[in-house]
Design a protein around this motif. Structure first.
Motif, PDB file in Angstrom:
ATOM      1  N   ALA A 134       0.824  -1.209   0.000  1.00 26.00           N
ATOM      2  CA  ALA A 134       0.000   0.000   0.000  1.00 26.00           C
ATOM      3  C   ALA A 134       0.858   1.259   0.000  1.00 26.00           C
ATOM      4  N   LEU A 135       1.925   1.265   0.782  1.00 25.49           N
ATOM      5  CA  LEU A 135       2.829   2.410   0.813  1.00 25.49           C
ATOM      6  C   LEU A 135       3.505   2.622  -0.537  1.00 25.49           C
ATOM      7  N   VAL A 136       3.931   1.531  -1.160  1.00 22.03           N
ATOM      8  CA  VAL A 136       4.592   1.635  -2.461  1.00 22.03           C
ATOM      9  C   VAL A 136       3.630   2.195  -3.504  1.00 22.03           C
ATOM     10  N   LEU A 137       2.398   1.703  -3.513  1.00 23.46           N
ATOM     11  CA  LEU A 137       1.416   2.186  -4.482  1.00 23.46           C
ATOM     12  C   LEU A 137       1.158   3.677  -4.319  1.00 23.46           C
ATOM     13  N   THR A 138       1.020   4.127  -3.083  1.00 23.07           N
ATOM     14  CA  THR A 138       0.695   5.536  -2.840  1.00 23.07           C
ATOM     15  C   THR A 138       1.885   6.445  -3.120  1.00 23.07           C
ATOM     16  N   TYR A 139       3.021   6.125  -2.535  1.00 21.26           N
ATOM     17  CA  TYR A 139       4.166   7.040  -2.652  1.00 21.26           C
ATOM     18  C   TYR A 139       4.813   6.992  -4.027  1.00 21.26           C
ATOM     19  N   MET A 190      13.983  13.591  -0.888  1.00 19.37           N
ATOM     20  CA  MET A 190      14.274  13.382   0.526  1.00 19.37           C
ATOM     21  C   MET A 190      13.092  13.816   1.396  1.00 19.37           C
ATOM     22  N   ASN A 191      12.396  14.869   0.996  1.00 19.85           N
ATOM     23  CA  ASN A 191      11.204  15.291   1.733  1.00 19.85           C
ATOM     24  C   ASN A 191      10.105  14.242   1.659  1.00 19.85           C
ATOM     25  N   ASP A 192       9.947  13.618   0.486  1.00 23.96           N
ATOM     26  CA  ASP A 192       8.961  12.542   0.360  1.00 23.96           C
ATOM     27  C   ASP A 192       9.328  11.365   1.247  1.00 23.96           C
ATOM     28  N   PHE A 193      10.623  11.076   1.363  1.00 29.26           N
ATOM     29  CA  PHE A 193      11.061   9.984   2.220  1.00 29.26           C
ATOM     30  C   PHE A 193      10.778  10.289   3.688  1.00 29.26           C
ATOM     31  N   VAL A 194      10.957  11.537   4.092  1.00 24.59           N
ATOM     32  CA  VAL A 194      10.628  11.936   5.461  1.00 24.59           C
ATOM     33  C   VAL A 194       9.143  11.731   5.721  1.00 24.59           C
ATOM     34  N   ALA A 195       8.308  12.098   4.749  1.00 24.65           N
ATOM     35  CA  ALA A 195       6.865  11.916   4.901  1.00 24.65           C
ATOM     36  C   ALA A 195       6.519  10.433   5.019  1.00 24.65           C
ATOM     37  N   MET A 196       7.189   9.587   4.249  1.00 19.15           N
ATOM     38  CA  MET A 196       6.905   8.159   4.306  1.00 19.15           C
ATOM     39  C   MET A 196       7.342   7.568   5.644  1.00 19.15           C
ATOM     40  N   GLN A 197       8.399   8.121   6.240  1.00 20.23           N
ATOM     41  CA  GLN A 197       8.813   7.654   7.563  1.00 20.23           C
ATOM     42  C   GLN A 197       7.684   7.786   8.581  1.00 20.23           C
TER      43      GLN A 197
END
Length: 263
Positions: A134-139, A190-197
């Motif tokens: 689900a995370l992969v599909l969204t991000y 990198m900002n998207d990665f922070v959001a995914m964290q």
């Protein structure tokens, strides 16, 4: 040196005033007991930490999956020629759908929909795997647009020069365009990665015993919300290094642009 001393002094004064204001509010004693109980924090830490390790595993695999899938989608959306229109339309529909769909709904659809399709006799898929999907599909929908912006920001002369040297479309993208595109959009990635964290904690809605679910269990055990604060602090400690790194990279790229360097 004087400016540093003034900054430090003003920060200490502001923090002191804020602390005095908070501790002198009428309900501070009750809030401290409910949310900031040190004994409850220590007792709940093992379970929350075990759940946090699950979050880290999901984050690692989701990050790899997002990078791979988003690059593929971005490459499809930048294909030229009428023959590729169906692929471009499919990729555009994907990004529109999952950028508009809230992550928590995607989690429910994937977490309960895929096991439903497999039926009662089908194989049991671990909840952390479903949450990762689900995370992969969204991000991937968000990150693919970042990659696409970076690809389109590369000057067309770079592609023409690569083709003139005999490189095919695939090698041109891999060796010439993508390295420059990634360099241009690194802060946004990198900002998207922070959001995914942060959002990786939402896999708890599927029942996975991650940090958030572990905190919920400990909260029900102690009748105290301190375990949620413990889980929140773990996520903050995870995000802080990358946030500072993102700020440093952004400042460095900005300085290179202003000095006329190659970005």
């Amino acid at each position: 040196m004087t400016s540093v001393a003034i900054s430090l002094a003003s920060t200490i004064v502001l923090a002191t005033v804020a602390w005095i204001t908070i501790v002198n509010t009428p309900g501070w004693a009750r809030v401290q007991q409910t949310f900031f109980d040190p004994s409850v924090a220590l007792q709940s830490l093992p379970r929350v930490w075990d759940g946090f390790l699950l979050n880290l595993r999901v984050l690692l695999f989701a990050a790899v999956g997002v990078i791979v899938l988003s690059i593929i989608i971005a490459a499809i959306r930048t294909l030229r020629g009428s023959i590729f229109f169906p692929l471009r339309a499919l990729a555009a529909g994907y990004t529109d759908l999952f950028r508009g769909l809230p992550l928590i709904i995607t989690l429910y659809l994937v977490g309960y929909g895929i096991p439903g399709l497999l039926g009662a006799d089908g194989p049991r898929i671990p909840l952390e795997v479903l949450g990762t999907v689900a995370l992969v599909l969204t991000y991937s929908a968000y990150v693919s647009e970042v990659f696409r912006a970076g690809i389109e920001a590369v000057h067309p002369s770079q592609r023409l020069a690569a083709r003139a040297l005999g490189l095919g479309h695939g090698k041109t993208m891999r060796l010439v365009v993508l390295p420059q595109a990634v360099r241009k959009v690194t802060p946004a990635l990198m900002n998207d990665f922070v959001a995914m964290q942060k959002d990786v904690g939402l896999i708890s809605v599927l029942g996975a015993i991650d940090a958030v679910r572990g905190a919920q269990i400990e909260t029900a055990h102690f009748f105290n919300y301190t375990p949620y604060v413990v889980a929140g602090l773990l996520f903050v400690l995870l995000a802080l290094p990358l946030i500072r790194l993102t700020d440093w990279v952004s400042a460095r790229l900005r300085a290179r642009e202003q000095s006329g360097g190659i970005v």
